[in-house]
Structure formats: C-alpha cells, structure tokens
Design a protein around this motif. Structure first.
Motif: not given
Ligand code: E4P
Length: 217
Positions: A96-97, A102-105, A125-127
């Motif tokens: 989740k973190a 990743s959403d915040k770049g 999750a975009g790691a």
C-alpha cells in the motif's frame, strides 16, 4: 545491468565507486548495525554520507510495519537526498505504501521478496525496484535463480517496468547467472563484483607482455 553494492561500509562504497562501475547502493537495518550505526540521527546522517559518495540510487529501509508509519518515515527519508529510494517490506501495508509513493513519483524498492506472486504485487503497486533474495532462498535449498527467471518471464509478459533487483547475491556466479537471466540490477558484496575481474590467463598474459617489453628495452 546495474551494479549496486549491498553495504553500509563507506570504505567499500568508496572503493566500488572508484572502480567506475557502481550504479547505486542498497542498505538494510542489519547492514547499518554491522557498521555500528545506531540511533535515528546517526542513521539519517549515514544515508546522506552514502549519497554524497555515489552517483546513483541509495535504498534506505523503513522500520515501521504499518502504512502510516511507513509513509511518515519514507517521506522523511525522501527529503534527505534526491538519490534516496524508499525501501519497503513485502507485506500488505508495504504494498500500500509502495503505491502511495509511486503515485507521488517517489522511487521505491520493495524488499524481502521470496515468491513470484509477491513480485507481481510489487509491480502492480508501481515499485521502481523489487528485490528477490536469491542467496537466502539457496540457503534453504530453494532455487533462487529460478525465481529470478520466473519473475523475468512474468514482467516481460505484461511489460511491467519495475526493475528486478537481484538481492542477497553471495558470489560471482550469482552475478553471471542473473545477467544471463536478465535481472535489471544486482546487489551484493564488493568481493563478488571483484571476482568478475579474475582469470588466470589474464594474469599469465599480462606477465608475459610485461616480461617481453622488458626484454626489448
Ligand atoms: C537487499 O537489499 C538486502 O540488503 C540484501 O541483499 C540481503 O542479503 P543477505 O541475504 O546476504 O543478508
């Protein structure tokens, strides 16, 4: 293939950087403790010291195991230096973190990965990086390199951009096998990297070239 060194030892980081082949550093709480770096202020300062020695990404691991704590710690770590990558454990709140950062770049490294399913979650999750621990799997008679190959296949099937960071590399052959499989990054001890230099025919050939040069002068 990127080469990271897995240590908090500044001398080894300096030596690896001077070789001209270093792309980054990974650390973990055990590696920090091994160097005698304790206490929050000292640990944060040590991360900055490491960042100032290398050009690439430096993974700094959170200690919290809940989402709010990871976000709080991760945001503080990210503010330390632009090269910091937030290292998060492969647990529910870690995933989740990872999505949050990743959403915040903000770059992330999902650590303690031991299965292809966990690797799939980290990618979803975009790691930025995802670290399967091959040496620790080998330690329990499980095929660490086989896991890297499975993850490579899965990531390629879907075009996931998460980089496979082969971690818990223990020796030179691990590096070569990871390179053949197509791991994006490897992290291991300096000794494993220096092992790549060694070949007896190189030493014999160089000795002969130098001896022949001396004969002609
Ligand atoms: C990864 O980032 C870890 O710090 C590391 O590679 C663990 O390696 P070990 O199994 O040798 O402790």
């Amino acid at each position: 293939m990127k080469f990271f060194i897995d240590t908090a030892n500044l001398e080894q980081i300096i030596e690896a950087q001077a070789m001209g082949i270093l792309d980054g550093v990974t650390t973990n709480p055990s590696l920090m403790a091994k160097e005698g770096i304790t206490g929050e202020a000292n640990i944060l300062k040590h991360y900055v010291d490491i960042c100032n020695l290398v050009d690439g990404d430096v993974s700094a691991e959170v200690i919290s195991t809940d989402f709010d704590g990871m976000v709080r710690e991760g945001e503080a770590l990210a503010k330390l230096h632009p090269q910091i990558v937030i290292k998060l454990p492969m647990i529910g709140d870690g995933v989740k973190a990872c999505k949050y950062f990743s959403d915040k770049g903000i770059k992330t490294n999902v650590t303690l990965v031991f299965s292809a399913g966990q690797a799939l979650l980290a990618a979803k999750a975009g790691a930025t990086y995802m670290s399967p621990f091959i040496g620790r799997l080998d330690d329990i008679s499980t095929d660490g390199l086989g896991l890297i190959a499975d993850i490579r296949l899965i990531y390629d099937n879907y075009g996931f951009e998460t980089q496979i960071l082969a971690a818990s590399v223990r020796h030179t052959m691990h590096i070569m096998d990871c390179a053949k499989i197509g791991a994006d990054v490897m992290t291991g001890p300096l000794s494993a990297i220096k092992g790549l230099l060694k070949h007896p025919l190189t030493d014999i050939g160089l000795a002969k070239f130098l001896a022949d040069f001396e004969k002609g002068n």
